[in-house]
Enzyme design. Structure first.
Site, short mmCIF file in Angstrom:
data_model
loop_
_atom_site.label_atom_id
_atom_site.label_comp_id
_atom_site.label_asym_id
_atom_site.label_seq_id
_atom_site.Cartn_x
_atom_site.Cartn_y
_atom_site.Cartn_z
N THR A 11 17.56 -31.90 36.45
CA THR A 11 16.75 -30.76 36.91
C THR A 11 15.45 -31.21 37.57
OG1 THR A 11 15.78 -30.68 34.72
CG2 THR A 11 17.60 -29.15 35.14
N VAL A 14 13.73 -36.16 41.18
CA VAL A 14 14.59 -37.29 41.54
C VAL A 14 16.04 -36.96 41.22
CG1 VAL A 14 15.10 -39.72 41.06
CG2 VAL A 14 12.72 -38.97 41.23
N SER A 40 16.87 -27.13 29.40
CA SER A 40 17.57 -26.84 30.66
C SER A 40 19.06 -26.58 30.50
CB SER A 40 17.40 -28.01 31.62
OG SER A 40 16.05 -28.25 31.84
N CYS A 130 8.42 -46.10 43.58
CA CYS A 130 8.70 -45.55 44.91
C CYS A 130 7.93 -46.28 46.02
CB CYS A 130 8.40 -44.06 44.95
SG CYS A 130 7.02 -43.55 43.93
N GLY A 161 5.82 -37.61 43.93
CA GLY A 161 5.95 -38.86 43.18
C GLY A 161 5.53 -38.69 41.73
N HIS A 242 5.70 -40.91 51.03
CA HIS A 242 4.59 -41.83 50.76
C HIS A 242 4.32 -42.65 52.03
CE1 HIS A 242 4.84 -40.73 46.67
NE2 HIS A 242 5.18 -41.86 46.10
#
Ligand SMILES: NC(=O)c1ccc[n+]([C@@H]2O[C@H](COP(=O)([O-])OP(=O)(O)OC[C@H]3O[C@@H](n4cnc5c(N)ncnc54)[C@H](OP(=O)(O)O)[C@@H]3O)[C@@H](O)[C@H]2O)c1
Length: 341
Positions: A11, A14, A40, A130, A161, A242
Site C-alpha cells: 500500500t 514504493v 490495510s 534512492c 522519498g 530526486h
C-alpha cells in the site's frame, strides 16, 4: 518458468510502484500477492488491469514464495526478512536495514550485477538508497573511463522519498498557504511547502546526517571503496524525482565531450544536455520514467581532471521499485533462484 512473488508494503509509495513495474515489465509471475500491516487488510491496490486485495503480513505463509520484494521500512525488514528467507523466498529489501551487512549484496544491476554471483548467504539482497542508485548508474561508466578519486554531491530530494505521509504533508501545507490556514508540521522538522530543508535522516556525531552517510558508504560498497564521497542531502518541495548536482575529480583526464559520449552508451542513462533554455531534464519530466537523466555536463576548472553534472531520476522507480524488479530479473537471468514455482 514463472515465479510466486510477494510484495510487502504493497500500500506504500514504493510497493504500489513495484506492482506497477512488475506488470509493465511482464515479470514472469505465476502469482503476485500484496501484503501490508493489519491496517490495510482488504485494501485494493492496482496490479496490471486488475486489483489485488491486500493481505496481512503477520498471517501470511511464505512457503512456496520464490521472491519477496520488501518495502515496509527497516524495523519490519529486520524482523521479517530473515523469517521470509528461512521459508525459502529470496528477499529483495528496500530499507537500509541490510545494506551494509557483509553477507548481503547491495545491487544496482547496471553497475554490479556480478556481485550476485558471490552468493547471498542470508537469502537477502539489498536495494540502495534512492539517491545512491541514480548516482552510481551515472558514475560507473565515468569511473571505468578515468577512475574517480572524489565526488561531491548536493541532492534535491522529493518528498515521496520519505513515504506517502510526507507527500500528504507537502500537499496540505501548500493548500494551507493558499487559503491562509495554519501550517501544520508532522513529518518534516520545518515547513516544506515553498521551502527547502537541508536535513534528511538523523544527525550523526560527525555533523552529517544518516541519509548523507548512507550515500557515502553505499557508493563505496557498490562502486569502489577508494572513492572519496562528500554529500549534502536537501529535501525540496517536489512530489516525485530526486535531482543531484555532482562534481567529480578523476585520476586521469576526461573531457566533457568524452563524458557525454560515454554516458550516451551507458545502460540506464539518457543524456539530455543541450546548452540552451530548457535543454536539461527536471524532476517533473523524470517522474514515471525508468531512465537516469544526465545533463549540464561541463569541465570543473578548479581541479586537474574534473567534471560537474546534473543527475535526475524518479526516486520511486530507479531509486526503489524498478531497481528491485531489475534485481529479481537478474536472479532469473543468472539462474540464481533456488526454487522455481
Ligand atoms: N520512497 C522512496 O523513494 C524510497 C526509495 C528507496 C527505499 N525506500 C524504502 O522503502 C521502504 C518503504 O518506503 P515507502 O516510501 O513506500 O513508505 P510508505 O509509503 O510510508 O509505505 C510503507 C509501507 O509499509 C507498510 N508497513 C508499515 N508497517 C508495517 C508492518 N508492521 N507490517 C507490514 N507492513 C507495514 C505500510 O502498510 P500500511 O499501509 O498497512 O501501513 C506501507 O505499505 C522504506 O524502507 C524506505 O526507506 C523508499
Amino acid at each position: 518458468m514463472s515465479y510466486k512473488v510477494a510484495v510487502v508494503g504493497a500500500t506504500g509509495n514504493v510497493g504500489r510502484e513495484m506492482l506497477g513495474v512488475l506488470a509493465e515489465r511482464r515479470f514472469p509471475a505465476s502469482e503476485v500477492v500484496g501484503l501490508a500491516s493489519s491496517r490495510s487488510v482488504g485494501v485494493e491496490v492496482s496490479f496490471g488491469d486488475g486489483t489485488l486485495k491486500v493481505k496481512n503480513l503477520e498471517h501470511y505463509d511464505f512457503s512456496g514464495t520464490d521472491i519477496c520484494l520488501m518495502s515496509a521500512g527497516g524495523a519490519v525488514s529486520k524482523e521479517w526478512s530473515p523469517r521470509i528467507a528461512k521459508a525459502g523466498a529470496i528477499v529483495i529489501d528496500n530499507s537500509s536495514q541490510w545494506r551494509m551487512d557483509r553477507e548481503v549484496p547491495l545491487i544496482v544491476p547496471e553497475v554490479n550485477a556480478f556481485a550476485l554471483d558471490g552468493g547471498f548467504k542470508k537469502g537477502i539482497i539489498a536495494n540502495p538508497n534512492c539517491s545512491t542508485a541514480q548516482l552510481v548508474v551515472a558514475l560507473k561508466p565515468l569511473h571505468d573511463a578515468a577512475t574517480i578519486k572524489r565526488v561531491v554531491v548536493a541532492t534535491y530530494q522529493s518528498v515521496s522519498g520519505a513515504g506517502k505521509d510526507a507527500m500528504d504533508e507537502l500537499f496540505r501545507q501548500t493548500r494551507a498557504v493558499f487559503v491562509a490556514d495554519a501550517i501544520e508540521k508532522e513529518h518534516f522538522p520545518k515547513q516544506i511547502a515553498f521551502n527547502v530543508i537541508p536535513h534528511i535522516g538523523d544527525f550523526l556525531d560527525s555533523g552529517y546526517t544518516k541519509e548523507e552517510w548512507k550515500m557515502m558508504v553505499e557508493v563505496q560498497k557498490i562502486l569502489d571503496p577508494d572513492i572519496l564521497v562528500n554529500v549534502t542531502c536537501v529535501r525540496v518541495p517536489v512530489f516525485i524525482g530526486h535531482s543531484e548536482a555532482v562534481s567529480i575529480e578523476f585520476e586521469r583526464p576526461i573531457t566533457a565531450a568524452q563524458a557525454r559520449s560515454i554516458l550516451r552508451e551507458a545502460p540506464g542513462v539518457l543524456v539530455v544536455d543541450k546548452h540552451e533554455d530548457g535543454g536539461y531534464v527536471t524532476p517533473i519530466e523524470a517522474a514515471g520514467e525508468d531512465a537516469t537523466y544526465v545533463g549540464r555536463i561541463r569541465k570543473d576548472p578548479t581541479v586537474d581532471h574534473g567534471l560537474s553534472l546534473w543527475i535526475v531520476s524518479d526516486n520511486l522507480r530507479k531509486g526503489a521499485a524498478l531497481n528491485a524488479v531489475q534485481i529479481a530479473e537478474c536472479l532469473i537471468n543468472r539462474k540464481l533462484l533456488k526454487r522455481a514455482a
